[in-house]
Motif scaffolding. Structure first.
Motif, PDB file in Angstrom:
ATOM      1  N   ARG A   1      45.697  50.325  48.193  1.00 20.93           N
ATOM      2  CA  ARG A   1      44.306  49.951  47.985  1.00 20.93           C
ATOM      3  C   ARG A   1      44.304  48.535  47.418  1.00 20.93           C
ATOM      4  N   VAL A   2      43.732  47.590  48.175  1.00 23.11           N
ATOM      5  CA  VAL A   2      43.809  46.177  47.788  1.00 23.11           C
ATOM      6  C   VAL A   2      42.416  45.643  47.490  1.00 23.11           C
ATOM      7  N   GLY A   3      42.354  44.735  46.528  1.00 26.08           N
ATOM      8  CA  GLY A   3      41.113  44.048  46.202  1.00 26.08           C
ATOM      9  C   GLY A   3      40.946  42.805  47.045  1.00 26.08           C
ATOM     10  N   ARG A   4      39.907  42.047  46.774  1.00 23.79           N
ATOM     11  CA  ARG A   4      39.607  40.855  47.566  1.00 23.79           C
ATOM     12  C   ARG A   4      40.783  39.882  47.578  1.00 23.79           C
ATOM     13  N   GLY A   5      41.452  39.721  46.434  1.00 26.52           N
ATOM     14  CA  GLY A   5      42.551  38.769  46.360  1.00 26.52           C
ATOM     15  C   GLY A   5      43.790  39.182  47.121  1.00 26.52           C
TER      16      GLY A   5
ATOM     17  N   ASP B   1      34.665  45.776  46.897  1.00 26.69           N
ATOM     18  CA  ASP B   1      35.506  44.801  47.580  1.00 26.69           C
ATOM     19  C   ASP B   1      36.853  45.367  48.004  1.00 26.69           C
ATOM     20  N   GLU B   2      37.120  46.638  47.750  1.00 23.60           N
ATOM     21  CA  GLU B   2      38.442  47.196  48.014  1.00 23.60           C
ATOM     22  C   GLU B   2      38.599  47.633  49.474  1.00 23.60           C
ATOM     23  N   TRP B   3      39.826  47.455  49.979  1.00 22.17           N
ATOM     24  CA  TRP B   3      40.199  47.936  51.307  1.00 22.17           C
ATOM     25  C   TRP B   3      41.371  48.902  51.151  1.00 22.17           C
TER      26      TRP B   3
ATOM     27  N   ASP C   1      46.003  43.083  42.141  1.00 26.66           N
ATOM     28  CA  ASP C   1      45.151  43.189  43.325  1.00 26.66           C
ATOM     29  C   ASP C   1      45.510  44.372  44.212  1.00 26.66           C
ATOM     30  N   VAL C   2      46.491  45.166  43.830  1.00 24.91           N
ATOM     31  CA  VAL C   2      46.904  46.273  44.688  1.00 24.91           C
ATOM     32  C   VAL C   2      47.221  47.509  43.858  1.00 24.91           C
ATOM     33  N   THR C   3      46.897  48.682  44.433  1.00 26.84           N
ATOM     34  CA  THR C   3      47.256  49.977  43.856  1.00 26.84           C
ATOM     35  C   THR C   3      47.936  50.792  44.943  1.00 26.84           C
TER      36      THR C   3
END
Length: 341
Positions: free
Chosen positions: A258-262, A281-283, A305-307
């Protein structure tokens, strides 16, 4: 009748169709000097001269209307007037003046072109050298002293690799594997040297792995040509690199993040099996990786920026290493003195 700028802005918001952006940019850059030299030209005549349809030309004019210099106030944008089916540029926003490079811009172009010219296997080297000579001549003293660019060791290393391929000789190499962050000694039977996405690779039968492998030339720390001939077995098959070096296959580990905008940039640089927009904003991104050791280092490099969602062993590996890093920054507590009796 003179058209208004507001109408042009509204029209420019309409979709431009499926034309390639690069092609349209080239037309727009050519369109301004063409119209400046022919004030009041009929749109039909201009379309015929430029090899486009009248509708396409009108759409380009509508887009051109909202282009100009930074600031984008009324005195910065390109302006034009329509009189029936005729068009005249009334303000060109300085696009008729020659491009002036700043020292930093000139130096960046020179360095980039020199690196391109030094890239082994680069086609059309003469065209690169001609472009470089023109820029250096136009820039004059802007770039200061002469700039020399060399890709470290690549040219000499590639000459040795190509020689081994031509002579059909086995090689002993010291190779750094980034995915596992380790350096190994290998004996390989060279098959060919190739360029993929601007990088040079040796494709060879690796006796250690008993398979065909691609070795990045800049990660070969040392190499020795052996007296023995290269003897790749009949089952050695060359890789299909038309789609790139890394080709995800179902047997490779699947990682879900799970990644954020950055962190969204990873979807543009790495093959992804799924990219799903999530809340905010998460993908959610699913991708195949060569191994989980590489994935652990990759995820830690992305920071907050990532989980990691899956697989569980990667979740635990990242958690453990992050916790160890935090422990290294912990301030030790002073010992409590023992009470005296």
């Amino acid at each position: 009748m003179t058209a208004t700028r507001g109408a042009g802005k509204a029209a420019a918001a309409r979709p431009a169709g499926s034309r390639a952006s690069a092609d349209r940019l080239a037309r727009l850059l050519n369109l301004v000097p063409y119209l400046l030299a022919r004030p009041g030209i009929e749109i039909a005549q201009a379309a015929a001269d430029l090899g486009v349809t009248e509708r396409q030309l009108r759409e380009d004019l509508e887009l051109l209307w909202v282009c100009g210099l930074p600031g984008y106030g009324p005195g910065d944008l390109i302006d034009m007037a329509f009189d029936g089916d005729r068009v005249t540029i009334t303000y060109d926003a300085g696009i008729d003046r020659p491009l002036r490079l700043t020292p930093d811009e000139a130096l960046a172009l020179v360095v980039a072109l020199r690196m391109l010219a030094e890239t082994p296997g680069m086609a059309n080297r003469d065209a690169i050298e001609r472009a470089l000579a023109k820029i250096e001549n136009a820039a004059g003293d802007l770039v200061g002293s002469a700039v020399a660019v060399r890709l470290p060791g690549d040219a000499e290393r590639l000459d040795l690799l190509r020689g081994a391929v031509q002579r059909r000789r086995a090689l002993r190499i010291t190779y750094y594997t980034a995915a596992r962050d380790e350096t190994t000694e290998r004996t390989v039977d060279p098959l060919r040297v190739l360029m993929v996405a601007g990088r040079a690779y040796l494709e060879a039968w690796c006796r250690r792995a008993e398979a065909v492998r691609l070795f990045r030339a800049d990660r070969i720390d040392a190499l020795t040509e052996l007296d023995e001939p290269a003897m790749a077995p009949p089952e050695a098959q060359l890789h299909d690199v038309t789609a790139g070096v890394f080709r995800p296959t179902p047997e490779l580990p699947l990682v879900t993040l799970r990644v954020g905008r950055g962190g969204r940039w990873i979807t543009e640089y790495y093959p992804c099996e799924e990219v799903r927009p999530g809340p905010g904003d998460e993908w959610t991104v699913a991708m195949r990786v060569t191994d989980l050791t590489w994935a652990r280092r990759f995820v830690l490099g992305l920071g907050p920026d990532v989980t990691v969602i899956s697989p569980p062993e990667l979740v635990e590996a990242v958690r453990a290493e992050a916790a160890a890093a935090l422990d290294a920054y912990a301030v030790p507590q002073p010992a409590t003195p023992e009470p005296t009796g």
